[in-house]
Design a protein around this motif. Structure first.
Motif, PDB file in Angstrom:
ATOM      1  N   TRP A  41      80.062  -0.791  59.589  1.00  0.00           N
ATOM      2  CA  TRP A  41      79.300  -1.898  60.176  1.00  0.00           C
ATOM      3  C   TRP A  41      80.132  -2.613  61.236  1.00  0.00           C
ATOM      4  O   TRP A  41      79.657  -2.893  62.337  1.00  0.00           O
ATOM      5  CB  TRP A  41      78.874  -2.896  59.093  1.00  0.00           C
ATOM      6  N   VAL A  42      81.395  -2.899  60.921  1.00  0.00           N
ATOM      7  CA  VAL A  42      82.261  -3.620  61.851  1.00  0.00           C
ATOM      8  C   VAL A  42      82.428  -2.836  63.149  1.00  0.00           C
ATOM      9  O   VAL A  42      82.471  -3.406  64.237  1.00  0.00           O
ATOM     10  CB  VAL A  42      83.631  -3.886  61.194  1.00  0.00           C
ATOM     11  N   ALA A  43      82.501  -1.522  63.047  1.00  0.00           N
ATOM     12  CA  ALA A  43      82.693  -0.681  64.220  1.00  0.00           C
ATOM     13  C   ALA A  43      81.404  -0.424  64.984  1.00  0.00           C
ATOM     14  O   ALA A  43      81.417   0.226  66.025  1.00  0.00           O
ATOM     15  CB  ALA A  43      83.310   0.656  63.813  1.00  0.00           C
ATOM     16  N   GLY A  44      80.263  -0.911  64.476  1.00  0.00           N
ATOM     17  CA  GLY A  44      78.998  -0.653  65.147  1.00  0.00           C
ATOM     18  C   GLY A  44      78.574   0.797  65.068  1.00  0.00           C
ATOM     19  O   GLY A  44      78.008   1.333  66.012  1.00  0.00           O
ATOM     20  N   ALA A  45      78.856   1.453  63.951  1.00  0.00           N
ATOM     21  CA  ALA A  45      78.618   2.887  63.840  1.00  0.00           C
ATOM     22  C   ALA A  45      77.485   3.246  62.885  1.00  0.00           C
ATOM     23  O   ALA A  45      77.317   4.407  62.556  1.00  0.00           O
ATOM     24  CB  ALA A  45      79.902   3.586  63.387  1.00  0.00           C
ATOM     25  N   LEU A  46      76.716   2.262  62.435  1.00  0.00           N
ATOM     26  CA  LEU A  46      75.582   2.560  61.569  1.00  0.00           C
ATOM     27  C   LEU A  46      74.387   2.927  62.441  1.00  0.00           C
ATOM     28  O   LEU A  46      73.832   2.088  63.128  1.00  0.00           O
ATOM     29  CB  LEU A  46      75.237   1.347  60.703  1.00  0.00           C
ATOM     30  N   ARG A  59      90.820  13.165  57.010  1.00  0.00           N
ATOM     31  CA  ARG A  59      90.126  11.957  56.549  1.00  0.00           C
ATOM     32  C   ARG A  59      88.630  12.203  56.651  1.00  0.00           C
ATOM     33  O   ARG A  59      88.130  12.615  57.696  1.00  0.00           O
ATOM     34  CB  ARG A  59      90.519  10.747  57.392  1.00  0.00           C
ATOM     35  N   VAL A  60      87.914  11.955  55.557  1.00  0.00           N
ATOM     36  CA  VAL A  60      86.462  12.106  55.515  1.00  0.00           C
ATOM     37  C   VAL A  60      85.874  10.779  55.051  1.00  0.00           C
ATOM     38  O   VAL A  60      86.271  10.250  54.008  1.00  0.00           O
ATOM     39  CB  VAL A  60      86.036  13.227  54.548  1.00  0.00           C
ATOM     40  N   ASP A  61      84.946  10.224  55.829  1.00  0.00           N
ATOM     41  CA  ASP A  61      84.319   8.974  55.412  1.00  0.00           C
ATOM     42  C   ASP A  61      82.860   8.943  55.864  1.00  0.00           C
ATOM     43  O   ASP A  61      82.450   9.668  56.764  1.00  0.00           O
ATOM     44  CB  ASP A  61      85.085   7.751  55.927  1.00  0.00           C
ATOM     45  N   ALA A  62      82.092   8.093  55.190  1.00  0.00           N
ATOM     46  CA  ALA A  62      80.671   7.953  55.479  1.00  0.00           C
ATOM     47  C   ALA A  62      80.245   6.549  55.088  1.00  0.00           C
ATOM     48  O   ALA A  62      80.846   5.933  54.193  1.00  0.00           O
ATOM     49  CB  ALA A  62      79.851   8.995  54.719  1.00  0.00           C
ATOM     50  N   PRO A  63      79.208   6.003  55.736  1.00  0.00           N
ATOM     51  CA  PRO A  63      78.738   4.658  55.372  1.00  0.00           C
ATOM     52  C   PRO A  63      78.360   4.578  53.902  1.00  0.00           C
ATOM     53  O   PRO A  63      77.706   5.477  53.365  1.00  0.00           O
ATOM     54  CB  PRO A  63      77.498   4.475  56.268  1.00  0.00           C
ATOM     55  N   GLY A  64      78.829   3.508  53.254  1.00  0.00           N
ATOM     56  CA  GLY A  64      78.483   3.294  51.857  1.00  0.00           C
ATOM     57  C   GLY A  64      79.215   4.170  50.876  1.00  0.00           C
ATOM     58  O   GLY A  64      78.860   4.203  49.696  1.00  0.00           O
ATOM     59  N   PRO A 119      81.387   0.577  45.881  1.00  0.00           N
ATOM     60  CA  PRO A 119      80.768  -0.422  45.002  1.00  0.00           C
ATOM     61  C   PRO A 119      79.728  -1.289  45.702  1.00  0.00           C
ATOM     62  O   PRO A 119      78.757  -1.698  45.101  1.00  0.00           O
ATOM     63  CB  PRO A 119      81.978  -1.251  44.530  1.00  0.00           C
ATOM     64  N   GLY A 120      79.933  -1.609  46.970  1.00  0.00           N
ATOM     65  CA  GLY A 120      78.975  -2.468  47.669  1.00  0.00           C
ATOM     66  C   GLY A 120      79.446  -2.780  49.070  1.00  0.00           C
ATOM     67  O   GLY A 120      80.567  -2.471  49.462  1.00  0.00           O
ATOM     68  N   GLY A 121      78.572  -3.389  49.844  1.00  0.00           N
ATOM     69  CA  GLY A 121      78.918  -3.743  51.221  1.00  0.00           C
ATOM     70  C   GLY A 121      78.733  -2.582  52.171  1.00  0.00           C
ATOM     71  O   GLY A 121      78.484  -1.452  51.775  1.00  0.00           O
ATOM     72  N   LEU A 122      78.870  -2.875  53.450  1.00  0.00           N
ATOM     73  CA  LEU A 122      78.669  -1.877  54.488  1.00  0.00           C
ATOM     74  C   LEU A 122      79.979  -1.349  55.046  1.00  0.00           C
ATOM     75  O   LEU A 122      79.981  -0.338  55.740  1.00  0.00           O
ATOM     76  CB  LEU A 122      77.827  -2.475  55.624  1.00  0.00           C
ATOM     77  N   GLY A 123      81.083  -2.046  54.774  1.00  0.00           N
ATOM     78  CA  GLY A 123      82.391  -1.528  55.127  1.00  0.00           C
ATOM     79  C   GLY A 123      82.682  -1.454  56.608  1.00  0.00           C
ATOM     80  O   GLY A 123      81.984  -2.045  57.435  1.00  0.00           O
ATOM     81  N   ALA A 163      71.363   9.388  57.316  1.00  0.00           N
ATOM     82  CA  ALA A 163      70.833   9.141  55.978  1.00  0.00           C
ATOM     83  C   ALA A 163      71.785   8.271  55.162  1.00  0.00           C
ATOM     84  O   ALA A 163      71.350   7.414  54.389  1.00  0.00           O
ATOM     85  CB  ALA A 163      70.577  10.471  55.269  1.00  0.00           C
ATOM     86  N   SER A 164      73.088   8.478  55.335  1.00  0.00           N
ATOM     87  CA  SER A 164      74.066   7.667  54.606  1.00  0.00           C
ATOM     88  C   SER A 164      74.001   6.204  55.036  1.00  0.00           C
ATOM     89  O   SER A 164      74.108   5.299  54.204  1.00  0.00           O
ATOM     90  CB  SER A 164      75.475   8.217  54.836  1.00  0.00           C
ATOM     91  N   ALA A 165      73.835   5.973  56.336  1.00  0.00           N
ATOM     92  CA  ALA A 165      73.746   4.600  56.829  1.00  0.00           C
ATOM     93  C   ALA A 165      72.504   3.907  56.285  1.00  0.00           C
ATOM     94  O   ALA A 165      72.551   2.753  55.846  1.00  0.00           O
ATOM     95  CB  ALA A 165      73.740   4.591  58.355  1.00  0.00           C
TER      96      ALA A 165
END
Length: 274
Positions: free
Chosen positions: A158-163, A125-130, A151-155, A168-170
């Motif tokens: 943000w909920v996990a407090g990981a931004l 699994r690979v993921d990044a903010p936005g 498409p939009g939002g912080l996903g 740079a992605s955040a």
């Protein structure tokens, strides 16, 4: 049966973050997939069953099928697959992901590049903010993924407090979410709090204070009231995300101008959009 298990596998890897729930769920899916191949007994199915049993072992090395439920033959096939997988030495892993600060999890655990990976199947699994996440089973020691922008939002980040401000992605995700509004990032540094005011993605002002709210007030005071379109709808959204311990340096604290900020309780940060 196999198509249903494939869908369950994809959903589990995509939806479950690294941890015990991911391991327990994916072990069951991979074991049942291996069992389905072993029962079908077509050309190459024995090898496919062994590969799935080995993947089940990779996500939870301690768990074994219940012999009273599945019988000794299944238990023996599982142990043989595990023994064969355990004899394969780990090889260096090559990671090619975009954005570069994306988070990579393999077999329900954060990837440790230095440890390498054993040859065989791996749930990645690979993921990044936005960005939209990539979740799939791969074979080999190369992990490659180019994540498209969401498409939009912080996903869920943000909920996990990981931004975090260093990502740079955040920063890019928050800026896209904010649009033309101003963003104030807050982070702890050298016993103080630093507020960085960003306008259209460009840094404008840095303020320091002994409290997070004080630093933000200074950054916003330097900004002044600023122009505002008369027909711009006013909206106010409060989102809370808890941070571990007393560390406060991880989230966008304010979007917009003229925020009535107060010191957040228990090192929590609030995102306000006006």
């Amino acid at each position: 049966m196999l198509s249903a298990l494939a869908r369950a596998e994809a959903e589990a890897i995509a939806a479950l973050p690294p941890g015990p729930l991911c391991s327990a769920t994916l072990w069951e899916v991979e074991f049942q997939t291996g069992l389905a191949y072993a029962t079908r007994k077509g050309p190459g199915d024995a090898e496919r069953a062994a590969a799935r049993f080995a993947l089940a072992w990779a996500v939870d090395a301690e768990r074994r099928p219940l012999s009273g439920l599945y019988g000794p033959d299944v238990g023996l096939a599982f142990v043989q697959a595990v023994d064969a997988a355990a004899r394969r030495p780990a090889r260096p892993v090559q990671v090619e992901v975009s954005p570069r600060d994306a988070r990579v999890a393999v077999d329900c655990r954060p990837l440790v590049v230095e440890a390498g990976l054993r040859p065989g199947l791996h749930a990645v699994r690979v993921d990044a903010p936005g960005h939209e996440a990539s979740a799939r089973v791969v074979e080999g020691e190369t992990i490659a993924a180019a994540l498209p922008e969401a498409p939009g939002g912080l996903g869920p980040w943000w909920v996990a407090g990981a931004l975090v401000p260093t990502s740079a992605s955040a920063r890019a995700a928050v800026q896209r979410f904010a649009g033309t509004r101003e963003v104030v990032w807050v982070e702890a540094a050298d016993g103080q709090f630093v507020a960085r005011r960003v306008v259209d993605g460009q840094p404008r002002r840095v303020a320091r204070a002994d409290s997070a709210a004080g630093a933000v007030r200074q950054a916003l005071a330097e900004a002044g009231p600023g122009p505002r379109k008369a027909d711009e709808p006013r909206r106010r959204t409060g989102l809370w995300a808890g941070l571990a311990g007393a560390a406060v340096g991880s989230l966008a604290l304010g979007l917009g101008l003229g925020l009535g900020l107060r010191e957040p309780p228990e090192a929590r940060l609030q995102l306000v959009v006006r």
